[in-house]
Write a protein that holds these residues in place. Structure first.
Motif, short mmCIF file in Angstrom:
data_model
loop_
_atom_site.label_atom_id
_atom_site.label_comp_id
_atom_site.label_asym_id
_atom_site.label_seq_id
_atom_site.Cartn_x
_atom_site.Cartn_y
_atom_site.Cartn_z
N LYS A 169 -11.81 -10.49 -25.71
CA LYS A 169 -11.72 -9.60 -26.87
C LYS A 169 -13.11 -9.49 -27.48
O LYS A 169 -13.69 -10.49 -27.90
N ILE A 170 -13.63 -8.27 -27.50
CA ILE A 170 -14.99 -8.01 -27.97
C ILE A 170 -14.87 -7.06 -29.14
O ILE A 170 -14.56 -5.88 -28.97
N ARG A 171 -15.12 -7.54 -30.36
CA ARG A 171 -14.71 -6.76 -31.52
C ARG A 171 -15.63 -6.96 -32.72
O ARG A 171 -16.38 -7.93 -32.81
N LYS A 172 -15.57 -5.98 -33.62
CA LYS A 172 -16.18 -6.06 -34.95
C LYS A 172 -17.69 -6.25 -34.91
O LYS A 172 -18.27 -6.94 -35.73
N SER A 173 -18.35 -5.58 -33.94
CA SER A 173 -19.81 -5.53 -33.92
C SER A 173 -20.30 -4.46 -34.88
O SER A 173 -19.64 -3.43 -35.07
#
Length: 228
Positions: A169-173
């Motif tokens: 899960k790659i998120r909120k950058s």
């Protein structure tokens, strides 16, 4: 380790074993990891306390090509404007290669996040896979990477490297979820990941199109934009 005016404990990043530590009542209830280089194979094991990166950490040495292994269930938090990098360039003639093996499980994912009490996109740099990454030893599975983007413009910045990134899960950058630049070698894999709540999902600015990345079964529901 309780009631300290700083961290529960503060250690160099190359410490070989940190196991079974707990604490409370500290200013920061965390295991502080000072900035610097990891120059030998080490493992970060799960602890009741999270790890907190206090300064930039580089993984690499020209002689033995070290690998940092992070075990399932580990939580790594980052102070503002700090980050983690595989490989670095100590001198023109002495490149330092390194790898990062972070393989969590569905039940015990590995989390890379902000140390801020109220986390926000762009709190920390993110993770940078440089051209000196030992690709065959650099595997991300069942990881959560969030709140990066400071300086690196991405949670994960892949520059002329080919890590394996799956089930993450790659998120909120504050910018891209994942950014590819440079000349990508064959073998880079991005599979079965959820990339969401970023300014951009996947950004590619590479010198050798078509993109040499295997994209499979990605979920990209709520990013502001895509740039591929």
């Amino acid at each position: 380790m309780s009631n300290n005016g700083g961290y529960a404990v503060s250690l160099p990043p190359s410490i070989s074993v940190v196991r079974g530590n707990s604490g409370e009542g500290n200013t920061y209830d965390a295991i502080g990891l000072q900035g610097g280089g990891i120059i030998t194979n080490i493992t970060w094991e799960p602890n009741p306390l999270p790890y907190c990166v206090q300064g930039d950490i580089q993984i690499g040495k020209s002689v033995n090509n070290p690998v940092l292994t992070i075990e399932p269930g580990v939580v790594v938090k980052f102070l503002p404007a700090t980050g983690l990098r595989t490989g670095f360039y100590p001198s023109y003639y002495n490149n330092a290669y390194g790898g990062l093996d972070a393989q969590g499980t569905p039940e015990a994912p590995i989390t890379f996040t902000s140390m801020a009490p109220n986390p926000a996109p762009g709190d920390w740099k993110g993770i940078n896979f440089t051209s000196l990454t030992k690709n065959e030893w650099t595997i991300f599975k069942h990881c959560v990477i969030e709140y990066g983007g400071h300086t690196n413009d991405a949670n994960l910045w892949v520059h002329s490297a080919s890590p394996t990134i799956e089930f993450c899960k790659i998120r909120k950058s504050s910018d891209a979820g994942i950014r590819y630049t440079g000349v990508l070698p064959d073998g880079s894999s991005l599979k079965r990941c959820t990339i969401e709540e970023n300014q951009a999902g996947i950004v590619t600015d590479v010198d050798n199109p078509p993109i040499a990345v295997s994209y499979t079964h990605l979920t990209l529901p709520t990013n502001v934009s895509m740039c591929m």
